[in-house]
Scaffold this motif. Sequence first.
Motif, mmCIF file in Angstrom:
data_model
loop_
_atom_site.group_PDB
_atom_site.id
_atom_site.type_symbol
_atom_site.label_atom_id
_atom_site.label_comp_id
_atom_site.label_asym_id
_atom_site.label_seq_id
_atom_site.Cartn_x
_atom_site.Cartn_y
_atom_site.Cartn_z
ATOM 1 N N LEU A 162 2.060 -0.286 -6.751
ATOM 2 C CA LEU A 162 2.422 1.092 -6.968
ATOM 3 C C LEU A 162 1.059 1.856 -6.576
ATOM 4 O O LEU A 162 -0.145 1.506 -6.932
ATOM 5 C CB LEU A 162 2.401 1.348 -8.486
ATOM 6 C CG LEU A 162 3.705 0.862 -9.231
ATOM 7 C CD1 LEU A 162 3.835 0.988 -10.382
ATOM 8 C CD2 LEU A 162 5.003 1.213 -8.461
ATOM 9 N N GLN A 163 1.079 2.882 -5.707
ATOM 10 C CA GLN A 163 0.142 3.867 -5.464
ATOM 11 C C GLN A 163 0.317 5.092 -6.624
ATOM 12 O O GLN A 163 1.423 5.793 -6.304
ATOM 13 C CB GLN A 163 0.381 4.304 -4.016
ATOM 14 C CG GLN A 163 -0.695 5.303 -3.628
ATOM 15 C CD GLN A 163 -0.702 5.852 -2.133
ATOM 16 O OE1 GLN A 163 0.070 5.325 -1.261
ATOM 17 N NE2 GLN A 163 -1.301 6.831 -1.938
ATOM 18 N N LEU A 190 0.167 8.865 -7.293
ATOM 19 C CA LEU A 190 0.017 9.863 -6.453
ATOM 20 C C LEU A 190 -0.789 10.983 -7.138
ATOM 21 O O LEU A 190 -1.231 11.866 -6.736
ATOM 22 C CB LEU A 190 1.427 10.293 -6.145
ATOM 23 C CG LEU A 190 2.251 9.239 -5.467
ATOM 24 C CD1 LEU A 190 3.566 9.968 -5.352
ATOM 25 C CD2 LEU A 190 1.750 9.171 -4.207
ATOM 26 N N GLU A 244 10.307 -0.643 -1.058
ATOM 27 C CA GLU A 244 9.027 0.107 -0.748
ATOM 28 C C GLU A 244 9.401 1.637 -0.539
ATOM 29 O O GLU A 244 10.562 1.843 0.118
ATOM 30 C CB GLU A 244 8.939 -0.334 0.723
ATOM 31 C CG GLU A 244 7.313 -0.152 1.111
ATOM 32 C CD GLU A 244 7.101 -0.851 2.600
ATOM 33 O OE1 GLU A 244 7.458 -2.002 3.003
ATOM 34 O OE2 GLU A 244 6.429 -0.132 3.376
ATOM 35 N N GLY A 245 8.419 2.583 -1.105
ATOM 36 C CA GLY A 245 8.762 3.982 -0.821
ATOM 37 C C GLY A 245 9.409 4.653 -2.059
ATOM 38 O O GLY A 245 9.638 5.755 -2.085
ATOM 39 N N THR A 246 10.025 3.623 -3.036
ATOM 40 C CA THR A 246 10.693 4.350 -4.246
ATOM 41 C C THR A 246 9.930 5.167 -5.169
ATOM 42 O O THR A 246 8.509 4.752 -5.396
ATOM 43 C CB THR A 246 11.362 2.967 -5.089
ATOM 44 O OG1 THR A 246 11.976 2.192 -4.116
ATOM 45 C CG2 THR A 246 12.200 3.516 -6.178
ATOM 46 N N GLU A 247 10.210 6.369 -5.255
ATOM 47 C CA GLU A 247 9.406 7.372 -5.969
ATOM 48 C C GLU A 247 9.367 6.916 -7.622
ATOM 49 O O GLU A 247 10.797 6.811 -8.058
ATOM 50 C CB GLU A 247 9.707 8.592 -5.896
ATOM 51 C CG GLU A 247 9.521 9.156 -4.382
ATOM 52 C CD GLU A 247 7.963 9.237 -4.343
ATOM 53 O OE1 GLU A 247 7.322 9.541 -4.868
ATOM 54 O OE2 GLU A 247 7.647 9.340 -2.663
ATOM 55 N N PRO A 290 2.914 10.431 -11.247
ATOM 56 C CA PRO A 290 3.810 9.971 -10.229
ATOM 57 C C PRO A 290 3.280 8.895 -9.582
ATOM 58 O O PRO A 290 2.130 8.767 -9.474
ATOM 59 C CB PRO A 290 4.006 10.978 -9.235
ATOM 60 C CG PRO A 290 2.900 12.127 -9.470
ATOM 61 C CD PRO A 290 2.630 11.764 -11.095
ATOM 62 N N ALA A 291 4.179 7.717 -9.006
ATOM 63 C CA ALA A 291 3.676 6.693 -8.262
ATOM 64 C C ALA A 291 4.779 6.354 -7.330
ATOM 65 O O ALA A 291 5.718 6.580 -7.496
ATOM 66 C CB ALA A 291 3.404 5.515 -9.112
ATOM 67 N N ARG A 292 4.301 5.633 -6.267
ATOM 68 C CA ARG A 292 5.168 5.147 -5.187
ATOM 69 C C ARG A 292 5.062 3.822 -4.906
ATOM 70 O O ARG A 292 4.128 3.149 -5.018
ATOM 71 C CB ARG A 292 4.924 5.956 -3.889
ATOM 72 C CG ARG A 292 5.718 5.479 -2.733
ATOM 73 C CD ARG A 292 5.523 6.295 -1.499
ATOM 74 N NE ARG A 292 5.619 7.729 -1.551
ATOM 75 C CZ ARG A 292 4.629 8.639 -1.074
ATOM 76 N NH1 ARG A 292 3.574 8.316 -0.590
ATOM 77 N NH2 ARG A 292 4.781 9.882 -1.431
ATOM 78 N N VAL A 293 6.135 2.984 -4.594
ATOM 79 C CA VAL A 293 6.167 1.703 -4.305
ATOM 80 C C VAL A 293 5.703 1.395 -3.127
ATOM 81 O O VAL A 293 5.996 2.037 -2.225
ATOM 82 C CB VAL A 293 7.705 0.785 -4.610
ATOM 83 C CG1 VAL A 293 7.435 -0.583 -4.153
ATOM 84 C CG2 VAL A 293 7.854 1.136 -5.840
ATOM 85 N N VAL A 294 4.646 0.571 -2.794
ATOM 86 C CA VAL A 294 3.959 0.034 -1.656
ATOM 87 C C VAL A 294 3.897 -1.237 -1.578
ATOM 88 O O VAL A 294 3.787 -1.844 -2.383
ATOM 89 C CB VAL A 294 2.565 0.966 -1.595
ATOM 90 C CG1 VAL A 294 2.501 2.445 -1.445
ATOM 91 C CG2 VAL A 294 1.635 0.636 -2.576
#
Lengths: 386, 123
Positions: A310-311, A313, A360-363, A374-378
């Motif tokens: 997770l990145q 945000l 990948e890219g799921t918010e 907030p985080a994004r799957v990376v």
Amino acid sequence: MTTTTDDAVELGEEQPRRSPLHEEHLALGATLTPFAGWQMPLRYTSDLTEHHAVRSAAGLFDLSHMGEIRVAGPGAGRALDRALVGTLSSLAVGRARYTMLCAPDGGVLDDLVVYRTGPEGYLVVANASNVETVLAELQERCSDVEVTDESATTALVAVQGPAAAGILERLISEDGRSGVSGLRYYACTAALVAGVEAIVARTGYTGEDGFELYVSPEDAPTLWRALLETGAEDGLVPAGLACRDSLRLEAGMPLYGNELDTTTTPHDAGMGRVVRLDKVDEDGEPLDFVGRGPLEARAGSQPSRVLVGLQGLGRRAARHGYAVLVPDGPVVGEVTSGAPSPTLGYPIAMAYVTPEVSGEGTELAVEVRGRPEPARVVPLPFYRRP
Amino acid sequence: MSNVPAELKYTAEHEWVREGTPVTIGITENAAEALGELVFIELPAVGDRITAGTVCGEVESTKSVSEIYAPVTGTVAEVNQAVVDEPQLVNNEPYAAGWLLRVDVEDATGLLSAEEYSALLDA
């Protein structure tokens, strides 16, 4: 203030064990921390300085708390094939392999690096918190061969970073030098380093090139000082467990107790490749290693959870144990490790989530002390060395 | 041994208060050292009311995160933007450039003296 620290297993009330390098750490002004029954350096100066030094130059780590178990004798490789999920009998002498010890139900008891040091000799390196479990299991599962705990008579020093190879070469006499500079990743060799007999392995837990050196406790201070002294001109600094954790997280490497435990299978952690279902016995029949049945079933089924990167945000970092949510929706997982990434400059985390939200890219969002971030799957790893 | 300036007041949660109008608050050297190098600080905004003993912000290092408890009750008069931009100031100069907030105080009772706070650290 109340502090939450992503820390180390603390065991019992017993007096913590001291590394053979304890006096060196005190002389360097280290902040010490209890870690799996040991008192080990958390940092010497600053977590960030040490982290950046490993990425840009080199760091010197004392890992003497790790467990070393010798498995030796005729049939040692075959015995390990039955005890562990990997195929160790096919490992070439002088090579190393990352593998796991699983329970009969397929849960991970420990993740290990196994070195083949001779035709019938293996060195199994275990996490400090699991040495007793690993020793007991190996003694039971490999009862036909010798299984010896060498943890108390082995010190482990790691030099990690792009400058590591150059620093190490200067401490090795000319005739041994090519053996070390030509050493491949996940290979090991015996060498004299600064006059000290060592097993030198090109392994590590930082995402950088580097070496791990197994020596006797009596020799450890000589080796430590020699590495510090010769490495100083390249920017090598002593580095503590705090940066070891942030380095391995950036490199997407699992930590036992966070990403791995007895309720986790290797497949859950995205490490299904270490489970060798193609192992065969002397007669060419499928080999019945501990955990085989459940792991075979797990390999062929839809997972209930997946380990993702997770990145973050926002600015606030997710930490171990925090809930992962669909934005304004239900809980879909849990963070296993998280921190502000010193190299990348934003928060990163690993988390187990349901497969539907693992793309990948799921918010997503992480509940950070009462407020969703907030985080994004990376993809993992977060950091790959240049 | 950590530096505990005699002229400041303290809380058991490791905040310090410098008396004045408004008062200045920060976190102690002992706390900053225990956290490690800070990488992120969240503080209330100017005009926000803070209440003694309740959370008014947080500080984060790579290894840990800590909530900051308001040592006094009052209204935030000034926020140290320098530490928000460069959190490591708190590690380098916890009692000087690393201050966090200036607060117009309504109630500043129940604080510890330097002696009492030092005794707590030694305990």
